[in-house]
Design an enzyme around this catalytic site. Structure first.
Site, PDB file in Angstrom:
ATOM      1  N   ARG A 235      73.596  41.927  20.542  1.00 27.57           N
ATOM      2  CA  ARG A 235      74.269  41.809  19.243  1.00 27.57           C
ATOM      3  C   ARG A 235      74.744  43.187  18.835  1.00 27.57           C
ATOM      4  NH1 ARG A 235      74.431  37.280  20.378  1.00 27.57           N
ATOM      5  NH2 ARG A 235      73.856  35.425  19.168  1.00 27.57           N
ATOM      6  N   GLU A 264      82.176  41.754  13.699  1.00 28.94           N
ATOM      7  CA  GLU A 264      83.020  40.974  14.594  1.00 28.94           C
ATOM      8  C   GLU A 264      83.910  40.064  13.755  1.00 28.94           C
ATOM      9  OE1 GLU A 264      80.739  38.839  17.477  1.00 28.94           O
ATOM     10  OE2 GLU A 264      80.016  40.658  18.453  1.00 28.94           O
ATOM     11  N   HIS A 283      83.209  39.149  22.553  1.00 29.63           N
ATOM     12  CA  HIS A 283      82.054  38.247  22.518  1.00 29.63           C
ATOM     13  C   HIS A 283      82.312  37.000  23.369  1.00 29.63           C
ATOM     14  CE1 HIS A 283      78.303  37.379  19.882  1.00 29.63           C
ATOM     15  NE2 HIS A 283      78.168  36.851  21.076  1.00 29.63           N
TER      16      HIS A 283
END
Length: 319
Positions: A235, A264, A283
């Protein structure tokens, strides 16, 4: 039992599995935003991690008097969106149990090899029709090099399998400090800097939690062996991105790859984009496997059966 389902992650295989499950009445929502309005009807939720307004609405609905939901099954690995708004303590939360780990590990290993073998420079030179054997930093073979895997869970173990196949030495760092037959050495998290000093490659696969926020910071990069490569597929908040940029600019790191950032999406004007020798994917490390959705569906149905039988659920999330 009545289940409310909403997910774009592995939607088809999970929906099919739930529709085939015995003694299940299913409310299938097209979007997470619809879930909160059905929580009062449910015994359990099967959802992807609800971030933003949807997460707050679902958490608020779970806290209302008369709510009988006792279990939330996430089809994602992370549940930060749900936990951010304080899901009730009596509600058991489970995740997909590493179903996506093989694909994420493959992505991480690909990027390690791409950096070590200077694939970016090769592509650039090929486009210019340029035959050039000079590389800075020099080409590196990962054989007999040391990879430090920080966070030795599902993804960490899958990455270790792949790295072992390339002849790498492996050090696992985790809260427990426990090893297995894949690792050459295992250390507790308190000895992270000791492990980093030995690293030719650092792979961050640690779970996101308050204790792991900026786990890899300026001090950690300073402790890392000079010229190492860094990969983060956990993360974004686990890394101090300002410190990462500085480590790349100073040459402390030879290169880095991120599949996750904080925030993000990473804004186009974020200074991190301009860091040298940095690759960023949006991602997507978990994408592409034909098996991931099937594994998630098996986890979900297995836990449905356990819930109906009053048995302990698998892959519970620590809170």
């Amino acid at each position: 039992m009545r289940i409310v389902f909403a997910s774009k992650v592995a939607r088809a295989p999970v929906l099919k599995a739930l529709q085939s499950a015995e003694n299940v009445e299913l409310i299938a929502c097209d979007d997470l935003a619809e879930v909160a309005s059905h929580v009062h009807e449910a015994d359990a939720l099967v959802i992807s991690d609800p971030r933003g307004p949807a997460g707050k609405a679902i958490s608020d609905a779970l806290k209302r008097d008369g709510c009988r939901v006792k279990w939330v099954q996430a089809v994602t690995a992370g549940v930060a969106g749900l936990l951010a708004h304080g899901a009730p303590a009596h509600v058991v939360i489970t995740n997909q149990g590493g179903a996506v780990a093989p694909a994420v590990a493959e992505h991480a290993m690909t990027m390690v090899l791409a950096m070590a073998r200077q694939v970016g420079a090769i592509i650039e030179r090929s486009g210019r029709h340029q035959w050039n054997k000079e590389f800075d930093p020099a080409l590196m073979s990962v054989e007999a090099r040391t990879m430090v895997i920080v966070g030795y869970g599902n993804i960490g173990r899958e990455l270790a399998k792949r790295a072992k196949g390339f002849g790498m030495k492996l050090i696992g760092v985790s809260r427990s400090g426990k090893g297995d037959d894949l690792l050459d050495e295992a250390l507790p998290l308190e000895r992270l800097h000791e492990a980093l000093a030995k690293a030719d490659v650092v792979a961050l696969t640690v779970a996101s939690a308050p204790a792991t926020r900026h786990l890899v910071n300026a001090q950690a990069f300073a402790a890392t062996k000079k010229g190492a490569y860094f990969v983060n597929v956990s993360r974004g908040e686990t890394v101090d991105q300002v410190a990462l940029k500085s480590a790349l600019e100073s040459g402390q790191l030879a290169g880095a790859f991120l599949d996750v950032t904080d925030p993000e999406p990473l804004p186009a004007d974020d200074p991190l984009w301009d860091a040298p020798n940095l690759l960023i994917s949006p991602h997507t490390a978990g994408a592409g496997s034909t098996q991931t959705g099937l594994r998630i569906a098996r986890v979900v149905v297995g836990n449905v059966q356990r819930f109906q039988a009053g048995e302990p659920l698998l892959h519970t999330v620590d809170r």
